[in-house]
Design a protein around this motif. Structure first.
Motif, PDB file in Angstrom:
ATOM      1  N   LEU A 153       0.831  -1.204   0.000  1.00 47.68           N
ATOM      2  CA  LEU A 153       0.000   0.000   0.000  1.00 47.68           C
ATOM      3  C   LEU A 153       0.864   1.253   0.000  1.00 47.68           C
ATOM      4  O   LEU A 153       0.426   2.315  -0.430  1.00 47.68           O
ATOM      5  CB  LEU A 153      -0.924  -0.007   1.213  1.00 47.68           C
ATOM      6  N   GLY A 154       2.086   1.136   0.512  1.00 44.82           N
ATOM      7  CA  GLY A 154       2.991   2.272   0.535  1.00 44.82           C
ATOM      8  C   GLY A 154       4.263   1.964   1.290  1.00 44.82           C
ATOM      9  O   GLY A 154       4.356   0.963   1.996  1.00 44.82           O
ATOM     10  N   VAL A 155       5.240   2.844   1.106  1.00 42.45           N
ATOM     11  CA  VAL A 155       6.501   2.727   1.835  1.00 42.45           C
ATOM     12  C   VAL A 155       6.589   3.837   2.869  1.00 42.45           C
ATOM     13  O   VAL A 155       6.100   4.948   2.651  1.00 42.45           O
ATOM     14  CB  VAL A 155       7.726   2.759   0.897  1.00 42.45           C
ATOM     15  N   ILE A 156       7.199   3.519   3.993  1.00 46.23           N
ATOM     16  CA  ILE A 156       7.360   4.504   5.063  1.00 46.23           C
ATOM     17  C   ILE A 156       8.532   5.406   4.685  1.00 46.23           C
ATOM     18  O   ILE A 156       9.636   4.922   4.429  1.00 46.23           O
ATOM     19  CB  ILE A 156       7.588   3.816   6.435  1.00 46.23           C
ATOM     20  N   ILE A 157       8.277   6.714   4.618  1.00 46.33           N
ATOM     21  CA  ILE A 157       9.317   7.661   4.222  1.00 46.33           C
ATOM     22  C   ILE A 157       9.769   8.544   5.379  1.00 46.33           C
ATOM     23  O   ILE A 157      10.776   9.233   5.266  1.00 46.33           O
ATOM     24  CB  ILE A 157       8.873   8.529   3.028  1.00 46.33           C
ATOM     25  N   GLN A 158       9.022   8.502   6.508  1.00 46.66           N
ATOM     26  CA  GLN A 158       9.383   9.362   7.634  1.00 46.66           C
ATOM     27  C   GLN A 158       8.736   8.850   8.901  1.00 46.66           C
ATOM     28  O   GLN A 158       7.679   8.235   8.858  1.00 46.66           O
ATOM     29  CB  GLN A 158       8.897  10.791   7.356  1.00 46.66           C
ATOM     30  N   ARG A 159       9.389   9.101  10.030  1.00 46.94           N
ATOM     31  CA  ARG A 159       8.776   8.833  11.330  1.00 46.94           C
ATOM     32  C   ARG A 159       9.021  10.031  12.230  1.00 46.94           C
ATOM     33  O   ARG A 159       9.992  10.773  12.055  1.00 46.94           O
ATOM     34  CB  ARG A 159       9.322   7.571  11.977  1.00 46.94           C
ATOM     35  N   ASN A 160       8.113  10.219  13.188  1.00 46.71           N
ATOM     36  CA  ASN A 160       8.222  11.312  14.148  1.00 46.71           C
ATOM     37  C   ASN A 160       8.023  10.717  15.533  1.00 46.71           C
ATOM     38  O   ASN A 160       6.949  10.199  15.840  1.00 46.71           O
ATOM     39  CB  ASN A 160       7.169  12.379  13.850  1.00 46.71           C
ATOM     40  N   VAL A 161       9.067  10.794  16.348  1.00 46.88           N
ATOM     41  CA  VAL A 161       9.000  10.319  17.727  1.00 46.88           C
ATOM     42  C   VAL A 161       9.319  11.505  18.619  1.00 46.88           C
ATOM     43  O   VAL A 161      10.455  11.980  18.650  1.00 46.88           O
ATOM     44  CB  VAL A 161      10.018   9.176  17.991  1.00 46.88           C
ATOM     45  N   ARG A 162       8.298  12.011  19.314  1.00 50.79           N
ATOM     46  CA  ARG A 162       8.472  13.159  20.202  1.00 50.79           C
ATOM     47  C   ARG A 162       9.252  14.296  19.525  1.00 50.79           C
ATOM     48  O   ARG A 162      10.244  14.785  20.046  1.00 50.79           O
ATOM     49  CB  ARG A 162       9.125  12.730  21.514  1.00 50.79           C
ATOM     50  N   ARG A 163       8.794  14.651  18.338  1.00 53.53           N
ATOM     51  CA  ARG A 163       9.339  15.746  17.530  1.00 53.53           C
ATOM     52  C   ARG A 163      10.740  15.479  16.978  1.00 53.53           C
ATOM     53  O   ARG A 163      11.370  16.377  16.421  1.00 53.53           O
ATOM     54  CB  ARG A 163       9.310  17.061  18.292  1.00 53.53           C
ATOM     55  N   GLN A 164      11.231  14.267  17.121  1.00 52.63           N
ATOM     56  CA  GLN A 164      12.481  13.864  16.477  1.00 52.63           C
ATOM     57  C   GLN A 164      12.103  13.158  15.173  1.00 52.63           C
ATOM     58  O   GLN A 164      11.498  12.090  15.203  1.00 52.63           O
ATOM     59  CB  GLN A 164      13.295  12.931  17.377  1.00 52.63           C
ATOM     60  N   VAL A 165      12.461  13.759  14.050  1.00 50.44           N
ATOM     61  CA  VAL A 165      12.048  13.258  12.744  1.00 50.44           C
ATOM     62  C   VAL A 165      13.193  12.486  12.090  1.00 50.44           C
ATOM     63  O   VAL A 165      14.338  12.937  12.095  1.00 50.44           O
ATOM     64  CB  VAL A 165      11.600  14.419  11.831  1.00 50.44           C
ATOM     65  N   THR A 166      12.873  11.340  11.538  1.00 52.97           N
ATOM     66  CA  THR A 166      13.812  10.547  10.749  1.00 52.97           C
ATOM     67  C   THR A 166      13.195  10.317   9.380  1.00 52.97           C
ATOM     68  O   THR A 166      12.022   9.969   9.285  1.00 52.97           O
ATOM     69  CB  THR A 166      14.094   9.180  11.422  1.00 52.97           C
ATOM     70  N   HIS A 167      13.985  10.538   8.338  1.00 55.14           N
ATOM     71  CA  HIS A 167      13.538  10.306   6.962  1.00 55.14           C
ATOM     72  C   HIS A 167      14.145   8.992   6.474  1.00 55.14           C
ATOM     73  O   HIS A 167      15.281   8.673   6.800  1.00 55.14           O
ATOM     74  CB  HIS A 167      13.982  11.446   6.042  1.00 55.14           C
ATOM     75  N   TYR A 168      13.395   8.251   5.660  1.00 52.73           N
ATOM     76  CA  TYR A 168      13.860   6.991   5.098  1.00 52.73           C
ATOM     77  C   TYR A 168      13.970   7.143   3.594  1.00 52.73           C
ATOM     78  O   TYR A 168      12.983   7.404   2.921  1.00 52.73           O
ATOM     79  CB  TYR A 168      12.917   5.842   5.470  1.00 52.73           C
ATOM     80  N   ASN A 169      15.182   7.028   3.094  1.00 53.57           N
ATOM     81  CA  ASN A 169      15.462   7.136   1.667  1.00 53.57           C
ATOM     82  C   ASN A 169      16.023   5.792   1.231  1.00 53.57           C
ATOM     83  O   ASN A 169      17.126   5.434   1.612  1.00 53.57           O
ATOM     84  CB  ASN A 169      16.460   8.266   1.410  1.00 53.57           C
ATOM     85  N   TYR A 170      15.278   5.056   0.448  1.00 55.19           N
ATOM     86  CA  TYR A 170      15.666   3.697   0.097  1.00 55.19           C
ATOM     87  C   TYR A 170      16.691   3.628  -1.021  1.00 55.19           C
ATOM     88  O   TYR A 170      17.168   2.553  -1.344  1.00 55.19           O
ATOM     89  CB  TYR A 170      14.423   2.865  -0.202  1.00 55.19           C
ATOM     90  N   ALA A 171      17.071   4.773  -1.572  1.00 52.87           N
ATOM     91  CA  ALA A 171      18.153   4.787  -2.550  1.00 52.87           C
ATOM     92  C   ALA A 171      19.495   4.591  -1.828  1.00 52.87           C
ATOM     93  O   ALA A 171      20.418   4.042  -2.365  1.00 52.87           O
ATOM     94  CB  ALA A 171      18.165   6.080  -3.333  1.00 52.87           C
ATOM     95  N   SER A 172      19.559   5.044  -0.577  1.00 54.38           N
ATOM     96  CA  SER A 172      20.740   4.799   0.251  1.00 54.38           C
ATOM     97  C   SER A 172      20.383   3.778   1.311  1.00 54.38           C
ATOM     98  O   SER A 172      19.226   3.497   1.546  1.00 54.38           O
ATOM     99  CB  SER A 172      21.207   6.111   0.901  1.00 54.38           C
ATOM    100  N   SER A 173      21.352   3.250   1.976  1.00 51.30           N
ATOM    101  CA  SER A 173      21.102   2.138   2.907  1.00 51.30           C
ATOM    102  C   SER A 173      20.703   2.561   4.311  1.00 51.30           C
ATOM    103  O   SER A 173      20.212   1.766   5.068  1.00 51.30           O
ATOM    104  CB  SER A 173      22.320   1.227   2.985  1.00 51.30           C
ATOM    105  N   ALA A 174      20.925   3.814   4.681  1.00 49.74           N
ATOM    106  CA  ALA A 174      20.673   4.210   6.068  1.00 49.74           C
ATOM    107  C   ALA A 174      19.664   5.343   6.146  1.00 49.74           C
ATOM    108  O   ALA A 174      19.630   6.211   5.282  1.00 49.74           O
ATOM    109  CB  ALA A 174      21.981   4.653   6.721  1.00 49.74           C
ATOM    110  N   PRO A 175      18.832   5.356   7.213  1.00 52.26           N
ATOM    111  CA  PRO A 175      17.903   6.474   7.409  1.00 52.26           C
ATOM    112  C   PRO A 175      18.687   7.736   7.768  1.00 52.26           C
ATOM    113  O   PRO A 175      19.807   7.655   8.268  1.00 52.26           O
ATOM    114  CB  PRO A 175      17.005   6.013   8.547  1.00 52.26           C
ATOM    115  N   SER A 176      18.096   8.882   7.527  1.00 50.38           N
ATOM    116  CA  SER A 176      18.754  10.139   7.881  1.00 50.38           C
ATOM    117  C   SER A 176      17.917  10.879   8.903  1.00 50.38           C
ATOM    118  O   SER A 176      16.705  10.925   8.796  1.00 50.38           O
ATOM    119  CB  SER A 176      18.941  10.994   6.628  1.00 50.38           C
ATOM    120  N   ALA A 177      18.570  11.440   9.899  1.00 53.01           N
ATOM    121  CA  ALA A 177      17.875  12.223  10.918  1.00 53.01           C
ATOM    122  C   ALA A 177      17.834  13.673  10.467  1.00 53.01           C
ATOM    123  O   ALA A 177      18.797  14.177   9.903  1.00 53.01           O
ATOM    124  CB  ALA A 177      18.590  12.114  12.266  1.00 53.01           C
ATOM    125  N   ALA A 178      16.713  14.333  10.701  1.00 47.52           N
ATOM    126  CA  ALA A 178      16.575  15.742  10.294  1.00 47.52           C
ATOM    127  C   ALA A 178      16.466  16.621  11.516  1.00 47.52           C
ATOM    128  O   ALA A 178      16.065  16.232  12.550  1.00 47.52           O
ATOM    129  CB  ALA A 178      15.361  15.930   9.408  1.00 47.52           C
TER     130      ALA A 178
END
Length: 119
Positions: A94-119
């Protein structure tokens, strides 16, 4: 699991990212209970990737993994929960997860690279 509501309707709105709240501990520690995930509607999933998927009429948030032999499975990050072997099952992404937000700490998921990036 996840909240039951998904965007309804037709047109381009169905192709826009949407947010869901994670309910449960199946994807901890990366996605703790109560965190918000952003899902980009897509019918394809890179290997590996975090996906929102429907299997035999049930919706799951899991990590998609395809091994060297081509076997596909859904993995809960919390070891207390079993993998879901997708062999012989009706399933669709149905979709891919591209971001998560945990207590205002945002992480982006870019599947072109192997690791998530923190913003």
């Amino acid at each position: 699991m996840m909240t039951d509501s998904l965007p309804e309707g037709t047109g381009c709105a169905l192709h826009e990212p949407f947010a869901l709240r994670v309910l449960g501990d199946e994807m901890e520690p990366e996605f703790p209970d109560g965190c918000i995930i952003i899902i980009e509607p897509n019918d394809r999933c890179p290997n590996p990737s975090y996906i929102f998927v429907e299997v035999e009429g049930v919706r799951w948030f899991r990590q998609y993994v395809r091994d060297a032999e081509g076997r596909e499975r859904l993995v809960a990050l919390n070891a207390r929960y079993p993998d879901i072997d997708l062999s012989g099952l009706e399933w669709s992404v149905l979709g891919v997860i591209i971001q998560r937000n945990v207590r205002r700490q945002v992480t982006h998921y870019n599947y072109a690279s192997s690791a998530p990036s923190a913003a």
